[in-house]
Write a protein that holds these residues in place. Structure first.
Motif, PDB file in Angstrom:
ATOM      1  N   GLY A  59       1.000  -1.297   0.075  1.00  0.00           N
ATOM      2  CA  GLY A  59      -0.073   0.023   0.102  1.00  0.00           C
ATOM      3  C   GLY A  59       0.774   1.282  -0.045  1.00  0.00           C
ATOM      4  N   LEU A  60       2.043   1.266   0.758  1.00  0.00           N
ATOM      5  CA  LEU A  60       2.727   2.460   0.701  1.00  0.00           C
ATOM      6  C   LEU A  60       3.526   2.580  -0.517  1.00  0.00           C
ATOM      7  N   GLN A  61       3.874   1.537  -1.293  1.00  0.00           N
ATOM      8  CA  GLN A  61       4.446   1.545  -2.546  1.00  0.00           C
ATOM      9  C   GLN A  61       3.363   2.056  -3.668  1.00  0.00           C
ATOM     10  N   ALA A  62       2.414   1.664  -3.590  1.00  0.00           N
ATOM     11  CA  ALA A  62       1.184   2.234  -4.341  1.00  0.00           C
ATOM     12  C   ALA A  62       0.978   3.579  -4.021  1.00  0.00           C
ATOM     13  N   SER A  63       0.942   4.173  -2.756  1.00  0.00           N
ATOM     14  CA  SER A  63       0.806   5.519  -2.625  1.00  0.00           C
ATOM     15  C   SER A  63       1.904   6.432  -3.119  1.00  0.00           C
ATOM     16  N   LEU A  64       3.212   5.979  -2.864  1.00  0.00           N
ATOM     17  CA  LEU A  64       4.381   6.709  -3.429  1.00  0.00           C
ATOM     18  C   LEU A  64       4.304   6.874  -4.916  1.00  0.00           C
ATOM     19  N   HIS A  65       3.924   5.772  -5.568  1.00  0.00           N
ATOM     20  CA  HIS A  65       3.747   5.441  -6.863  1.00  0.00           C
ATOM     21  C   HIS A  65       2.439   6.656  -7.360  1.00  0.00           C
ATOM     22  N   MET A  66       1.463   6.683  -6.676  1.00  0.00           N
ATOM     23  CA  MET A  66       0.299   7.525  -7.053  1.00  0.00           C
ATOM     24  C   MET A  66       0.909   9.054  -6.701  1.00  0.00           C
ATOM     25  N   LEU A  67       1.596   9.222  -5.676  1.00  0.00           N
ATOM     26  CA  LEU A  67       2.219  10.694  -5.622  1.00  0.00           C
ATOM     27  C   LEU A  67       3.087  11.155  -6.542  1.00  0.00           C
ATOM     28  N   ALA A  68       4.018  10.407  -6.712  1.00  0.00           N
ATOM     29  CA  ALA A  68       5.044  10.823  -7.863  1.00  0.00           C
ATOM     30  C   ALA A  68       4.152  10.808  -9.298  1.00  0.00           C
TER      31      ALA A  68
END
Length: 175
Positions: A59-68
């Protein structure tokens, strides 16, 4: 404004008038204004905060990907708005009213739609189970921008295509 944009505005303004008139009805305007407001970022930032809590590191990886990817989308759509300088339907035709205040001056592309498509596409890649909520929500955001008198259909269509392209490119680069 470029001649081709003036021509495109004239082709699309009748659709904008029709959809904007439907938005004059309170039972249509208020839900679409609410959806558009959620698309300002509230929903997306809440989703990015919730994903690590629910799904842990993935979930953290997905969130960081979404943010970038969202940051790239922001730069891209602001650049395109500055280059095209397309007036909003509510500024182009006096009989089309902006039912909510626009966040900026120009219309092309729809930033709300672009971000909704990018965020949804990335989130669904990581968590396909979210598609049942994100796909309809993204479609409603796109529709809201036309109904509220802020965008032409081509603004929304091109934002969708740009968003899908950006999401695909980011998935190829990040994954």
């Amino acid at each position: 404004m470029q001649a081709w944009l003036r021509h495109l505005n004239e082709l699309e303004v009748s659709v904008c008038r029709l959809w904007s008139r439907s938005g004059q009805r309170r039972w249509i305007r208020y839900p679409f204004a609410f959806i558009s407001r959620l698309g300002d970022g509230v929903f997306w930032y809440s989703l990015m905060a919730a994903l690590p809590l629910v799904y842990g590191l993935k979930g953290l990886q997905a969130s960081l990907h979404m943010l970038a990817t969202g940051g790239i989308a922001l730069l891209l759509y602001k650049s395109l708005k500055g280059v095209t300088r397309r007036s909003r339907p509510c500024h182009h035709a006096s009989d089309i009213t902006a039912l909510v205040p626009p966040l900026d001056q120009y219309s092309f592309p729809s930033g709300h739609t672009l971000h909704a498509v990018v965020f949804s596409s990335v989130a669904i890649y990581y968590f396909p189970v979210l598609a049942w909520i994100l796909v309809p929500f993204t479609a409603l955001i796109a529709l809201s921008r036309i109904i509220l008198g802020l965008h032409y259909p081509s603004d929304v269509l091109m934002a969708t295509l740009i968003g899908l392209g950006l999401a695909y490119a980011s998935l190829s680069a990040f994954i």
